[in-house]
Design an enzyme around this catalytic site. Sequence first.
Site, PDB file in Angstrom:
ATOM      1  N   ARG A  23       0.848  -1.185   0.000  1.00 50.56           N
ATOM      2  CA  ARG A  23       0.000   0.000   0.000  1.00 50.56           C
ATOM      3  C   ARG A  23       0.887   1.239   0.000  1.00 50.56           C
ATOM      4  O   ARG A  23       1.797   1.363   0.823  1.00 50.56           O
ATOM      5  CB  ARG A  23      -0.877  -0.021   1.249  1.00 50.56           C
ATOM      6  CG  ARG A  23      -1.760   1.194   1.431  1.00 50.56           C
ATOM      7  CD  ARG A  23      -2.442   1.154   2.783  1.00 50.56           C
ATOM      8  NE  ARG A  23      -3.309  -0.003   2.937  1.00 50.56           N
ATOM      9  CZ  ARG A  23      -3.944  -0.291   4.064  1.00 50.56           C
ATOM     10  NH1 ARG A  23      -3.781   0.472   5.138  1.00 50.56           N
ATOM     11  NH2 ARG A  23      -4.731  -1.360   4.138  1.00 50.56           N
ATOM     12  N   ASP A  36       0.651   5.490   0.224  1.00 50.90           N
ATOM     13  CA  ASP A  36      -0.286   6.492   0.702  1.00 50.90           C
ATOM     14  C   ASP A  36      -0.538   7.576  -0.340  1.00 50.90           C
ATOM     15  O   ASP A  36       0.111   7.633  -1.378  1.00 50.90           O
ATOM     16  CB  ASP A  36       0.245   7.124   1.990  1.00 50.90           C
ATOM     17  CG  ASP A  36       0.252   6.150   3.163  1.00 50.90           C
ATOM     18  OD1 ASP A  36      -0.585   5.222   3.163  1.00 50.90           O
ATOM     19  OD2 ASP A  36       1.085   6.321   4.070  1.00 50.90           O
ATOM     20  N   ARG A  92       8.301   8.166   5.768  1.00 52.83           N
ATOM     21  CA  ARG A  92       8.202   9.623   5.875  1.00 52.83           C
ATOM     22  C   ARG A  92       8.500  10.103   7.299  1.00 52.83           C
ATOM     23  O   ARG A  92       9.098  11.169   7.501  1.00 52.83           O
ATOM     24  CB  ARG A  92       6.827  10.074   5.419  1.00 52.83           C
ATOM     25  CG  ARG A  92       6.596   9.892   3.923  1.00 52.83           C
ATOM     26  CD  ARG A  92       5.144  10.028   3.548  1.00 52.83           C
ATOM     27  NE  ARG A  92       4.618  11.317   3.941  1.00 52.83           N
ATOM     28  CZ  ARG A  92       3.318  11.588   4.073  1.00 52.83           C
ATOM     29  NH1 ARG A  92       2.423  10.639   3.868  1.00 52.83           N
ATOM     30  NH2 ARG A  92       2.924  12.793   4.433  1.00 52.83           N
TER      31      ARG A  92
END
Length: 257
Positions: free
Chosen positions: A52, A54, A197
Amino acid sequence: MTFRYALELAYRGTDYHGWQIQPNASSVQEEVERRLSQLSGNTPVSVVGCGRTDTGVHASYYVLHFDASKELDGDQLTYKLNKMLPEDISIFSAQKVDEAFHARFSALSRTYHYFVHQEKHPFLLDSCHLTQACDFSAMNRAANLLLGKQDFTSFSKLHTDVKTNICTVYKAEWIQQEDKTWFFEIQADRFLRNMVRAVVGTLLEVGYGKLTEEQLAEIIALKDRGEAKLSVPAKGLFLVDVAYPENGFLRTNKRLK
């Protein structure tokens, strides 16, 4: 009888709410499934991605698999999908794989790059502009603390549905491209939501002299998301590689960044 196919692709995530299908929001998965379904005579086709990403995150190398009710020509499928998909999604290859192959669970590791630049430039929009001087040597020393198998709760988005926050990081390093451009490379067996991040944002605090290596070690040990620093913008983050066992999947050498 069904036949399993793997697709290698890339996408620019700027205009999407991530890879995974979202209610009332555009996603890369939705675009790919729509085109595959059209090619299947409007029969719904579901795909499984390698992971996945974002909202706003890119992939210069991504793998998915899906099952078809008949055998397909990989080259023709690649050609047709590229004609149908928007310009920010590109298919590299389509190939028949063993039914045991799974784009997500067969993956051995994934690698991300986070791009930064220190001088404003109109052609570096998929990179984060650092507006103050940064000590990349200090950040590389601190990045060594991320290596190995440990709990990365401090860098995970809260309230996720994963069973464990333990990851094994194989590589974590800042690499210089040119005089004013760098990227952070991190490779691991798995990643948590928002992990890269948050790691980059915290390492930048080290580079700015606001955080010491010892404080970073303490942040990791506390297993508390509130202890780590702010996440950097999504636009600089790219999934760049996914490694699989040698048997069952023949990968191309195509990678855009």
